[in-house]
Structures are given as structure tokens and as C-alpha cells.
Design a protein around this motif. Structure first.
Motif, PDB file in Angstrom:
ATOM      1  N   UNK A 129       0.814  -1.217   0.000  1.00 38.28           N
ATOM      2  CA  UNK A 129       0.000   0.000   0.000  1.00 38.28           C
ATOM      3  C   UNK A 129       0.848   1.267   0.000  1.00 38.28           C
ATOM      4  N   UNK A 130       2.131   1.143   0.315  1.00 39.03           N
ATOM      5  CA  UNK A 130       3.019   2.309   0.349  1.00 39.03           C
ATOM      6  C   UNK A 130       3.709   2.591  -0.983  1.00 39.03           C
ATOM      7  N   UNK A 131       3.447   1.745  -1.966  1.00 37.01           N
ATOM      8  CA  UNK A 131       4.134   1.851  -3.240  1.00 37.01           C
ATOM      9  C   UNK A 131       3.187   2.323  -4.342  1.00 37.01           C
ATOM     10  N   UNK A 132       3.725   3.124  -5.232  1.00 40.10           N
ATOM     11  CA  UNK A 132       3.024   3.467  -6.467  1.00 40.10           C
ATOM     12  C   UNK A 132       3.165   2.296  -7.433  1.00 40.10           C
ATOM     13  N   UNK A 133       2.182   2.139  -8.289  1.00 37.83           N
ATOM     14  CA  UNK A 133       2.227   1.018  -9.224  1.00 37.83           C
ATOM     15  C   UNK A 133       1.814   1.470 -10.619  1.00 37.83           C
ATOM     16  N   UNK A 134       2.293   0.727 -11.602  1.00 37.45           N
ATOM     17  CA  UNK A 134       1.967   1.125 -12.965  1.00 37.45           C
ATOM     18  C   UNK A 134       2.052  -0.028 -13.937  1.00 37.45           C
ATOM     19  N   UNK A 135       1.503   0.218 -15.101  1.00 40.51           N
ATOM     20  CA  UNK A 135       1.574  -0.716 -16.226  1.00 40.51           C
ATOM     21  C   UNK A 135       2.355  -0.070 -17.372  1.00 40.51           C
ATOM     22  N   UNK A 162      -8.909   2.096 -21.064  1.00 40.95           N
ATOM     23  CA  UNK A 162      -8.276   1.299 -20.015  1.00 40.95           C
ATOM     24  C   UNK A 162      -8.539   1.938 -18.653  1.00 40.95           C
ATOM     25  N   UNK A 163      -8.641   1.077 -17.629  1.00 39.06           N
ATOM     26  CA  UNK A 163      -8.810   1.546 -16.266  1.00 39.06           C
ATOM     27  C   UNK A 163      -7.853   0.794 -15.348  1.00 39.06           C
ATOM     28  N   UNK A 164      -7.052   1.551 -14.624  1.00 41.85           N
ATOM     29  CA  UNK A 164      -6.136   0.950 -13.664  1.00 41.85           C
ATOM     30  C   UNK A 164      -6.766   1.035 -12.274  1.00 41.85           C
ATOM     31  N   UNK A 165      -6.565  -0.006 -11.486  1.00 40.16           N
ATOM     32  CA  UNK A 165      -7.089  -0.004 -10.116  1.00 40.16           C
ATOM     33  C   UNK A 165      -6.198  -0.891  -9.258  1.00 40.16           C
ATOM     34  N   UNK A 166      -6.361  -0.757  -7.968  1.00 38.24           N
ATOM     35  CA  UNK A 166      -5.564  -1.563  -7.043  1.00 38.24           C
ATOM     36  C   UNK A 166      -6.442  -2.008  -5.884  1.00 38.24           C
ATOM     37  N   UNK A 203      -0.267   5.934  -4.364  1.00 36.52           N
ATOM     38  CA  UNK A 203      -0.608   5.362  -3.067  1.00 36.52           C
ATOM     39  C   UNK A 203      -2.021   5.773  -2.644  1.00 36.52           C
ATOM     40  N   UNK A 204      -2.435   6.952  -3.099  1.00 40.32           N
ATOM     41  CA  UNK A 204      -3.764   7.451  -2.767  1.00 40.32           C
ATOM     42  C   UNK A 204      -4.794   7.089  -3.833  1.00 40.32           C
TER      43      UNK A 204
END
Length: 122
Positions: free
Chosen positions: A30-36, A67-71, A53-54
Motif C-alpha cells: 500500500x506504500x508503493x506506487x504502481x503502474x503498467x 483502459x482503467x487501472x485499479x488496485x 498510493x492514494x
């Protein structure tokens, strides 16, 4: 040890949909940014989408509206819902993570997955 494992790639006809997943482990997810990112044969790796993170998001122009990114922080999993796929979306798709959003969006994150292939036919 940080691990990112992508899944969900495959072959689909133009106009179809796929959902990619990326399961993370070995770090405070949860503390990391993520991407494709994606890389087509003979082309440079492109950034596709980013989620902070937010849960703030950024998209490359060529995927906006499709496209939709989610976590899901409870599942340590990143998703990319891809709709209205085009033949030019054919590529190897990689997830990546970094605690620093600048490093991620600049294409220099610390950690990468192994990739999942997406093939879109006409």
C-alpha cells in the motif's frame, strides 16, 4: 524479496476486453506506487497507466477512455481493465512498482514483473 506476477493476458479480437492482474509480494504494497507499461516488438517500452498510493491515476493518451487501472491493497493486487482493444494494443504488458512516483512514471522503477502477452487481432 519483491515479486510481481502478472496474469490475464491472451488473444482477443479487436473491440474485445481483457483484464490484467499483477500480484505483489515482499514489500509494503500500500506504500508503493504502481503502474503498467507495454512493449511491442521493435518498439520502445511505453508507460500505459499509473496509480498512486492514494489511488490517484494517470493514463497515457492512447488508452484514455479505454483502459482503467485499479488496485486492491487488501489483496496486494493491481489491475488493468482493457476495453475496446485495438490491434495496436498488441504488446507485452509489464507491471512495475516503486515507492517514488517520479521514478515509476519516468520509466525507471525499482521492480518489474515478468510480463504478460496481449495479442489483439483484426
Amino acid at each position: 524479496q519483491v515479486q510481481l506476477v502478472e496474469s490475464g493476458g491472451g488473444s482477443v479480437q479487436a473491440g474485445g476486453s481483457l483484464r490484467l492482474s499483477c500480484a505483489g509480494s515482499g514489500y509494503a504494497y500500500s506504500n508503493y506506487c504502481m503502474g503498467w507499461f507495454r512493449e511491442a516488438p521493435g518498439k520502445e517500452r511505453d508507460r500505459v497507466a499509473f496509480i498512486g498510493r492514494d489511488s490517484s491515476t494517470l493514463y497515457a493518451d492512447f488508452v484514455k477512455g479505454r483502459f482503467t487501472i485499479s488496485r486492491d491493497n487488501a489483496k496486494n493486487t493491481l489491475y488493468l481493465q482493457m476495453n475496446s482493444l485495438k490491434t495496436e494494443d498488441t504488446a507485452m504488458y509489464y507491471c512495475a512498482t516503486d515507492p517514488d512516483p517520479v521514478s515509476l512514471w519516468s520509466g525507471s522503477p525499482h521492480y518489474w514483473g515478468q510480463g504478460t502477452q496481449v495479442t489483439v487481432s483484426s
